[in-house]
Design a protein around this motif. Structure first.
Motif, PDB file in Angstrom:
ATOM      1  N   UNK A  35      33.622  -2.702  17.892  1.00 38.83           N
ATOM      2  CA  UNK A  35      33.592  -2.159  16.522  1.00 38.83           C
ATOM      3  C   UNK A  35      32.143  -1.983  16.069  1.00 38.83           C
ATOM      4  N   UNK A  36      31.288  -2.957  16.395  1.00 36.13           N
ATOM      5  CA  UNK A  36      29.871  -2.864  16.011  1.00 36.13           C
ATOM      6  C   UNK A  36      29.232  -1.622  16.639  1.00 36.13           C
ATOM      7  N   UNK A  37      29.533  -1.399  17.916  1.00 38.85           N
ATOM      8  CA  UNK A  37      28.959  -0.225  18.614  1.00 38.85           C
ATOM      9  C   UNK A  37      29.440   1.071  17.972  1.00 38.85           C
ATOM     10  N   UNK A  38      30.739   1.123  17.702  1.00 36.70           N
ATOM     11  CA  UNK A  38      31.329   2.361  17.170  1.00 36.70           C
ATOM     12  C   UNK A  38      30.799   2.669  15.765  1.00 36.70           C
ATOM     13  N   UNK A  51      25.827  -5.569   8.130  1.00 35.48           N
ATOM     14  CA  UNK A  51      25.065  -6.527   8.948  1.00 35.48           C
ATOM     15  C   UNK A  51      23.915  -5.815   9.664  1.00 35.48           C
ATOM     16  N   UNK A  52      24.200  -4.617  10.174  1.00 31.76           N
ATOM     17  CA  UNK A  52      23.179  -3.857  10.906  1.00 31.76           C
ATOM     18  C   UNK A  52      22.112  -3.322   9.947  1.00 31.76           C
ATOM     19  N   UNK A  55      25.823   2.919  18.406  1.00 33.53           N
ATOM     20  CA  UNK A  55      24.820   2.457  19.379  1.00 33.53           C
ATOM     21  C   UNK A  55      25.505   1.691  20.507  1.00 33.53           C
ATOM     22  N   UNK A  56      24.761   1.469  21.563  1.00 32.17           N
ATOM     23  CA  UNK A  56      25.275   0.706  22.699  1.00 32.17           C
ATOM     24  C   UNK A  56      24.646  -0.675  22.672  1.00 32.17           C
ATOM     25  N   UNK A  57      25.457  -1.666  22.868  1.00 30.24           N
ATOM     26  CA  UNK A  57      24.955  -3.040  22.846  1.00 30.24           C
ATOM     27  C   UNK A  57      24.876  -3.546  24.276  1.00 30.24           C
ATOM     28  N   UNK A  58      23.759  -4.162  24.616  1.00 31.76           N
ATOM     29  CA  UNK A  58      23.643  -4.740  25.947  1.00 31.76           C
ATOM     30  C   UNK A  58      24.358  -6.095  25.948  1.00 31.76           C
TER      31      UNK A  58
END
Ligand code: NAD
Ligand code: WQD
Length: 341
Positions: free
Chosen positions: A281-284, A331-332, A288-291
């Protein structure tokens, strides 16, 4: 006349957001904090959001003399006691620090509200008191499990101290313990948010710091649990929604709508979300893409824990309103604001 609320730990993550909601609901607030895990900038942030003059007292709640001066200076209709040390791992290494800080500060608050005739108190408890609950979602009637850390133990002990104090006061003191599930997010203005010191132990600050390049890679602790996608499940509650729960709890006691002198409410969304769901959900939401990588299970983690919020919904007339997407966007946004500073 405006009611006045003392917010201990008012420069902290949840305290600062609660101060905003209290002011917006028409209360005066006085913030007390020793800044052991926060920065006075948070108080400035609350001032900027609300445009209000907010008294801030840099005081340690364990310092009985200094703390009593605050009660001499102002008159409070209610207290919300956030001030505590909260790092679970640190509490295992330094138990006495946790017992001293979390218990002494709370006993001081209770003695002072009794002495100065302030009859309403909200205590920050935690879903950690349930441990690995037998039934999900967890209701307030679920038995508390033996604490697995000194931190968790202080939450159970403070609940008991409050229950005993309220019982002995014969109606002169009303207390509400709010059991928070997993608070996340930040004020949508990005003026205030969570400011973890050192390497974050909690999921969302680690996620935002990884997205910001401060941490190289997020470890997802375990994907072989007995859950739909194998990762642990929690109930992530937006910090602004959580802050509002304090405002309604205070109003309930001040207006005499509480049914018992001591009450306990779960504060969560009522929805379980897995670690992997949250990461996706954070990525969408933030595009962005999370490592991240799958890592071994973290010792001491409960597999799943989410709230039955029926009691808070019906009795407090409160429910979580913000979606996980909104919360992860906030949050971001906050993380990016922190980087600018
Ligand atoms: P936080 O560390 O951001 O806020 C706590 C504040 O209290 C800090 O500003 C700190 O400087 C202050 N403080 C600590 N000891 C003090 C003392 N002796 N005198 C004066 N100030 C003192 O933490 P938070 O996340 O805002 O948590 C607030 C409360 O909610 C704590 O009691 C915590 O245990 C509880 N809680 C937090 C979570 C969570 O995941 N954040 C979950 C459940 C319960
Ligand atoms: C959430 C999920 C981790 C970090 C803690 C305290 C509790 C309460 C809230 C105060 C878990 C996983 C985490 C990471 C991960 N605090 N995770 N990688 O453990 O539910 O509760 O904070 O009362 O007392 O114990 O929250 O945010 O640490 O973890 O995979 O880098 O995220 O395993 O499943 P937790 P958390």
């Amino acid at each position: 006349m405006k009611r006045c609320v003392l917010v201990t730990g008012g420069a902290g993550y949840i305290g600062s957001h609660t101060a905003v909601e209290l002011i917006e609901a028409g209360y005066d607030v006085v913030l007390v904090d020793n800044l052991s895990n926060s920065d006075e900038q948070a108080v400035e942030g609350v001032r900027r959001i609300t445009g209000a003059e907010i008294p801030f007292e840099k005081v340690d709640c364990c310092d009985r003399e200094a703390f009593e001066q605050v009660f001499r200076k102002y008159r409070f209709d209610a207290v919300i006691h956030f001030a505590a040390s909260k790092a679970v791992g640190e509490s295992v290494e330094k138990p006495l620090l946790y017992y001293r800080n979390n218990l002494t500060s709370f006993v001081n608050v209770l003695e002072l509200i009794s002495k100065y005739g302030c009859s309403n108190i909200v205590f920050s408890s935690s879903a950690t008191v349930y441990g690995e609950a037998d039934v999900q979602p967890v209701t307030e009637l679920a038995p508390r499990k033996p604490a697995t850390s000194p931190y968790g133990n202080t939450k159970q002990m403070c609940e008991d101290i409050l229950r005993d104090t309220v019982a002995a006061a014969g109606g002169a003191i009303h207390g509400i313990a709010l059991r928070y599930f997993n608070p996340i997010g930040a004020h949508p203005s990005a003026e205030i948010g969570e400011l973890p010191r050192g390497v974050p132990q909690n999921l969302v600050p680690f996620v935002t710091q990884t997205a910001a390049g401060i941490r190289e890679c997020l470890s997802v602790f375990g994907d072989d649990y007995d859950t739909p996608d194998g990762s642990c499940i929690r109930d992530y509650i937006d910090v602004v929604d959580l802050a509002r729960a304090h405002v309604v709890a205070i109003g309930r006691m001040i207006e005499g709508r509480n049914k018992e002198n001591f009450e306990i409410f779960n504060v969560g969304t009522g929805r379980g979300v897995s670690v992997l769901e949250l990461v996706r959900a954070f990525e969408r939401v933030n595009n962005l893409k999370l490592n991240y990588r799958i890592a071994p299970r973290r010792e001491g983690d409960v597999v799943k824990n989410w709230a039955d919020t029926t009691l808070a919904n019906n009795e407090l007339g409160w429910r979580a309103e913000r979606s996980l997407d909104e919360t992860l966007a906030a949050a971001w946004k906050w993380q990016q604001e922190v980087m600018k500073r």
